[in-house]
Design an enzyme around this catalytic site. Structure first.
Site, PDB file in Angstrom:
ATOM      1  NE  ARG A 181       3.822   6.552   0.340  1.00  0.00           N
ATOM      2  CZ  ARG A 181       3.457   5.498   0.792  1.00  0.00           C
ATOM      3  NH1 ARG A 181       2.009   5.412   1.070  1.00  0.00           N
ATOM      4  NH2 ARG A 181       4.025   4.178   0.522  1.00  0.00           N
ATOM      5  CG  PHE A 202       1.593  -2.090  -9.686  1.00  0.00           C
ATOM      6  CD1 PHE A 202       2.517  -2.498  -8.288  1.00  0.00           C
ATOM      7  CD2 PHE A 202       0.125  -2.162  -9.279  1.00  0.00           C
ATOM      8  CE1 PHE A 202       2.039  -2.646  -7.203  1.00  0.00           C
ATOM      9  CE2 PHE A 202      -0.194  -2.605  -7.971  1.00  0.00           C
ATOM     10  CZ  PHE A 202       0.538  -2.697  -6.898  1.00  0.00           C
ATOM     11  CE  LYS A 258       8.474   2.729  -2.105  1.00  0.00           C
ATOM     12  NZ  LYS A 258       7.176   2.865  -2.829  1.00  0.00           N
ATOM     13  CG  ASN A 278       4.960   5.755  -3.041  1.00  0.00           C
ATOM     14  OD1 ASN A 278       6.335   5.150  -3.405  1.00  0.00           O
ATOM     15  ND2 ASN A 278       4.027   5.195  -2.688  1.00  0.00           N
ATOM     16  CG  HIS A 324       7.869   0.019   1.818  1.00  0.00           C
ATOM     17  ND1 HIS A 324       6.684  -0.512   1.167  1.00  0.00           N
ATOM     18  CD2 HIS A 324       8.071  -0.717   2.546  1.00  0.00           C
ATOM     19  CE1 HIS A 324       6.267  -1.793   1.825  1.00  0.00           C
ATOM     20  NE2 HIS A 324       7.374  -2.002   2.881  1.00  0.00           N
TER      21      HIS A 324
HETATM   22  P1  CMP Z   1       4.570   0.741  -1.704  1.00  0.00           P
HETATM   23  O1  CMP Z   1       4.203   1.163   0.098  1.00  0.00           O
HETATM   24  O2  CMP Z   1       6.055   0.685  -1.413  1.00  0.00           O
HETATM   25  O3  CMP Z   1       4.164  -0.672  -1.788  1.00  0.00           O
HETATM   26  C1  CMP Z   1       4.200  -0.938  -3.001  1.00  0.00           C
HETATM   27  C2  CMP Z   1       4.295  -0.199  -4.085  1.00  0.00           C
HETATM   28  O4  CMP Z   1       3.751  -0.026  -5.448  1.00  0.00           O
HETATM   29  C3  CMP Z   1       3.513   1.207  -3.504  1.00  0.00           C
HETATM   30  O5  CMP Z   1       4.127   1.892  -2.475  1.00  0.00           O
HETATM   31  C4  CMP Z   1       3.567   2.212  -4.913  1.00  0.00           C
HETATM   32  O6  CMP Z   1       4.746   2.961  -5.033  1.00  0.00           O
HETATM   33  C5  CMP Z   1       3.515   0.938  -6.011  1.00  0.00           C
HETATM   34  N1  CMP Z   1       2.277   0.955  -6.948  1.00  0.00           N
HETATM   35  C6  CMP Z   1       2.342   1.234  -8.288  1.00  0.00           C
HETATM   36  N2  CMP Z   1       1.212   1.105  -8.698  1.00  0.00           N
HETATM   37  C7  CMP Z   1       0.295   0.708  -7.745  1.00  0.00           C
HETATM   38  C8  CMP Z   1      -1.144   0.523  -7.393  1.00  0.00           C
HETATM   39  N3  CMP Z   1      -2.022   0.904  -8.546  1.00  0.00           N
HETATM   40  N4  CMP Z   1      -1.542   0.352  -6.330  1.00  0.00           N
HETATM   41  C9  CMP Z   1      -0.480   0.295  -5.170  1.00  0.00           C
HETATM   42  N5  CMP Z   1       0.594   0.372  -5.158  1.00  0.00           N
HETATM   43  C10 CMP Z   1       1.152   0.753  -6.515  1.00  0.00           C
END
Ligand code: CMP
Length: 135
Positions: A105, A60, A12, A115, A118
Site C-alpha cells: 500500500r 464509506f 483491487k 489502496n 485487500h
Molecule cells: P479493505 O482492506 O479492502 O477493507 C475495507 C476497505 O474500505 C478498506 O480496505 C479501504 O479501502 C476502504 N475504506 C475507505 N474508507 C475507510 C476508512 N475510513 N476506514 C477503513 N477502511 C476504509
C-alpha cells in the site's frame, strides 16, 4: 506458533488498471506465500456489497462497493505459514499514507479507497472470503 494457513487476497481495480498485478504477486512470493488459486474477474455492485457486508454500517460502504465493482480485480488464495498475518504485513496499513516503507500500500496505494489490495483479517473471515470467491 507456526501453522500453515490460507488467506484471501484481492488486487483491487486501481492496481489491475495500472498493470501492477505481477509486481504485487512478487511481493507475496518473496515472503514465501504461494498462490494456490487465482482468477481475474469483475464483480457486480451487489456482489461487492455481499463481500463487504461487515462494513455495511460504515459511512464509506456505498463508495467501497461501487469501487470494488468498477473494474477487473484479481482474487487469489495465498497459502503459507501464518499466511493471514504475513499477508497483512506485506500489505501495510489500510491508509497508504500510514503504511510502512516497502509495503504494497505504501508503494502502490493511491488513497484509502484505492489502496491496491485487500486481505482477510482473521481465520474466520479468510474461510468465508475464500468460500465467497472459490466455492
Ligand atoms: P479493505 O482492506 O479492502 O477493507 C475495507 C476497505 O474500505 C478498506 O480496505 C479501504 O479501502 C476502504 N475504506 C475507505 N474508507 C475507510 C476508512 N475510513 N476506514 C477503513 N477502511 C476504509
Amino acid at each position: 506458533m507456526n501453522s500453515k494457513e490460507q488467506t484471501l487476497s484481492i488486487i483491487k481495480p486501481d492496481a489491475v488498471e495500472r498493470n501492477l498485478a505481477e509486481k504485487i504477486k512478487e511481493k507475496f512470493l518473496e515472503r514465501k506465500l504461494t498462490i494456490k488459486n487465482q482468477k481475474k474477474i469483475q464483480i457486480s455492485k451487489e456482489e461487492a456489497a455481499e463481500f463487504y457486508k461487515v462494513h455495511q454500517t460504515k459511512p464509506f460502504y456505498d463508495r467501497l462497493c461501487n469501487y470494488l465493482s468498477s473494474g477487473p480485480i484479481v482474487v487469489m488464495i495465498l497459502e503459507g505459514e501464518n499466511a493471514i498475518s504475513i499477508n497483512r504485513k506485506i500489505m501495510g496499513a489500510t491508509d497508504p499514507q500510514k503504511a510502512d516503507k516497502g509495503t504494497i500500500r505504501k508503494e502502490f496505494g493511491i488513497s484509502i479507497d484505492k489502496n491496491s489490495v485487500h486481505g482477510s483479517d482473521s481465520q474466520d473471515n479468510a474461510k468465508k472470503e475464500i468460500d465467497f470467491f472459490f466455492n
